[in-house]
Design a protein around this motif. Sequence first.
Motif, mmCIF file in Angstrom:
data_model
loop_
_atom_site.group_PDB
_atom_site.id
_atom_site.type_symbol
_atom_site.label_atom_id
_atom_site.label_comp_id
_atom_site.label_asym_id
_atom_site.label_seq_id
_atom_site.Cartn_x
_atom_site.Cartn_y
_atom_site.Cartn_z
ATOM 1 N N ASP A 197 -99.577 69.361 -67.884
ATOM 2 C CA ASP A 197 -100.589 70.188 -67.233
ATOM 3 C C ASP A 197 -100.116 70.799 -65.921
ATOM 4 O O ASP A 197 -100.505 71.913 -65.573
ATOM 5 C CB ASP A 197 -101.856 69.356 -66.973
ATOM 6 C CG ASP A 197 -102.568 68.942 -68.258
ATOM 7 O OD1 ASP A 197 -102.325 69.594 -69.293
ATOM 8 O OD2 ASP A 197 -103.354 67.981 -68.221
ATOM 9 N N TRP A 198 -99.268 70.076 -65.201
ATOM 10 C CA TRP A 198 -98.841 70.548 -63.887
ATOM 11 C C TRP A 198 -97.764 71.622 -63.950
ATOM 12 O O TRP A 198 -97.504 72.312 -62.954
ATOM 13 C CB TRP A 198 -98.312 69.377 -63.046
ATOM 14 C CG TRP A 198 -97.177 68.631 -63.710
ATOM 15 C CD1 TRP A 198 -97.270 67.507 -64.461
ATOM 16 C CD2 TRP A 198 -95.788 68.992 -63.692
ATOM 17 N NE1 TRP A 198 -96.030 67.129 -64.923
ATOM 18 C CE2 TRP A 198 -95.104 68.022 -64.465
ATOM 19 C CE3 TRP A 198 -95.055 70.020 -63.104
ATOM 20 C CZ2 TRP A 198 -93.724 68.057 -64.659
ATOM 21 C CZ3 TRP A 198 -93.672 70.068 -63.293
ATOM 22 C CH2 TRP A 198 -93.023 69.091 -64.065
ATOM 23 N N ALA A 228 -98.238 75.765 -63.097
ATOM 24 C CA ALA A 228 -98.353 76.064 -61.668
ATOM 25 C C ALA A 228 -97.016 75.871 -60.960
ATOM 26 O O ALA A 228 -96.670 76.619 -60.032
ATOM 27 C CB ALA A 228 -99.422 75.172 -61.030
ATOM 28 N N GLN A 282 -94.940 78.911 -61.600
ATOM 29 C CA GLN A 282 -95.402 80.020 -60.765
ATOM 30 C C GLN A 282 -94.963 79.834 -59.315
ATOM 31 O O GLN A 282 -94.622 80.803 -58.628
ATOM 32 C CB GLN A 282 -96.924 80.143 -60.842
ATOM 33 C CG GLN A 282 -97.474 81.401 -60.185
ATOM 34 C CD GLN A 282 -96.903 82.669 -60.792
ATOM 35 O OE1 GLN A 282 -96.937 82.855 -62.008
ATOM 36 N NE2 GLN A 282 -96.336 83.537 -59.953
ATOM 37 N N GLY A 283 -94.960 78.581 -58.853
ATOM 38 C CA GLY A 283 -94.489 78.321 -57.502
ATOM 39 C C GLY A 283 -93.025 78.703 -57.317
ATOM 40 O O GLY A 283 -92.642 79.281 -56.291
ATOM 41 N N ASP A 332 -92.862 82.493 -57.149
ATOM 42 C CA ASP A 332 -93.292 83.021 -55.852
ATOM 43 C C ASP A 332 -92.230 82.807 -54.785
ATOM 44 O O ASP A 332 -91.949 83.707 -53.983
ATOM 45 C CB ASP A 332 -94.603 82.345 -55.430
ATOM 46 C CG ASP A 332 -95.769 82.695 -56.342
ATOM 47 O OD1 ASP A 332 -95.667 83.695 -57.080
ATOM 48 O OD2 ASP A 332 -96.760 81.942 -56.332
#
Length: 404
Positions: free
Chosen positions: A235-236, A239, A242-243, A246
Motif C-alpha cells: 500500500d505504501w 506514494a 511519487q516521492g 518529485d
Amino acid sequence: MARVAVITAPNIGYRNTGMLTVDLAFESLRRRMGGGLDATWYTLHTPETVPLRECARGTRLPFRFLPLTEHLGSLRDHDAVVFWGDFLHTRHYLAQDATNRLLDFGFAADRDAARGLLQRTMLLADQPDELLARTLSYGGTILHNTQSDYEDKEYGPLFSRLVTRSHRMWVRDPLSAAKIAHLRKDRTTDCFGSDAALLSRPGDLDHLPTTPWSRSLPEGGAIGVFLGARTPVPDWLPAFCQGLSDRLGAPLEWLPWFDRDVPAAVGHIAQRPGEHTIGDLLGVLPRYRLVITDTYHLAVNAWGAGTPAVCVGAPEPTPKTHDDYLTLSDVKKHVFHMAYDATDFYLSTQEGHGQDLHRIVHLVEGGGADAVAARIREHADHSATSFTETLASLLGAPRPTLAP
C-alpha cells in the motif's frame, strides 16, 4: 569453425524479456570474440510453442532454437557444450517449472517421463564423461539447493557427476559459488560470475530495431516503473514512487517489461503511447533516471545499462507452499543487491523496514548509484574475460581479445 552447443531455459513466445537478454548476451560475447565460433541453440521447447508476443514479432533475433529432447544425440558433434543461465541444474526447477511445462504442452506423458527427459537433457545423464569434460555452465544458480536434494537417489548422483566432471562452472551469486567450490573440492578457481545478462555491454544490443517509443525519451527524462509481476504492490509503494519522482524531477511512466495488465495500485502511472519492440524495452533503460521494479532481470538489466534500479521484495522471501516456484522467490533479488553492496536500493515490502527515500535520492544525485553500477560492470567485464578465455582454451583457439 568451432561448433558450440548452447543450452538455455525455454522462453515460450519470448514472453520473458529478461530471459531473452540472457540469451542475447551469449551472442554479444560471440560477436566480440570475432569469427570462428558457430553456435547451435537448444532449449527444452522452442519459443514458437506458443504465439510470439507482439513486440517480438518481426524482430530478427540472432538465434533459432532446436528442441533439445529431439536432438540430444547431436551434442556430441560439437566441440563444446555450454549451459547458459538460469536454474537449469537445480532440483526444484526440474521438479516444478520444467516438469509442469513439459506436461502442459504434451512433451511428456506423465511426471516419471518428464523426470527422465530432464535428467537426460539438463543433467546429461546418458552422455559420456568426455562430453562433460568439454561442458561449461555459466550464469546459473543453485541458491535453493539443500542437502535433501543431494540425497535424492536419482537427482543427487547425476547432479554431482555434472558438477564435478564439467570443465568449469560459473554461477551468478556468491552463495551458489561457495556451494560449487565445496562440491568440486576446488577453493582456488573463481566460480562467481556475473548474471549472464550483464555480459552484454552498453551498445551491444543496438542491432535490435527500435522506434520513437524509446528514442523520443530524453536522457534522464523519466522513471520507469514495472511492478506487480513478482511481488504484490504494498500500500505504501505508490506514494513512495511519487516521492522519488518529485525529488528527482522526473515523471513516472509504466515500462511494459512483460505483457500484462497494469496493477490497479499503480494504474495512475502514465503509459508511453505507441507500439514498442523488444529493442525499445532495452534501449529505453539507459535513458531513464531510475527504474522501480519487483522483477529480477529488469533490475539486473537496468544496472547493466548504468541506470539505478530500486527493487522491491518480501522481507522474508521464501515460498509458503510446495506449489510456490523457488525460481520466482524474492531471494535472488535480495542476494543480487547484497553481492554488489546495493541493498540501499532493495526495499522490503514491509512498511517501515528500510524505505529511505532520502537515502536513495542522495545516492542517485551524489554518485553512490554510479559507484554501484561501476562495480557491477567491472565484475561483468571480468566474468566475460574469464568465460571467453576458458571457452577459447577448450576449443584450442587463441585467447580472444574482447573489443571494448
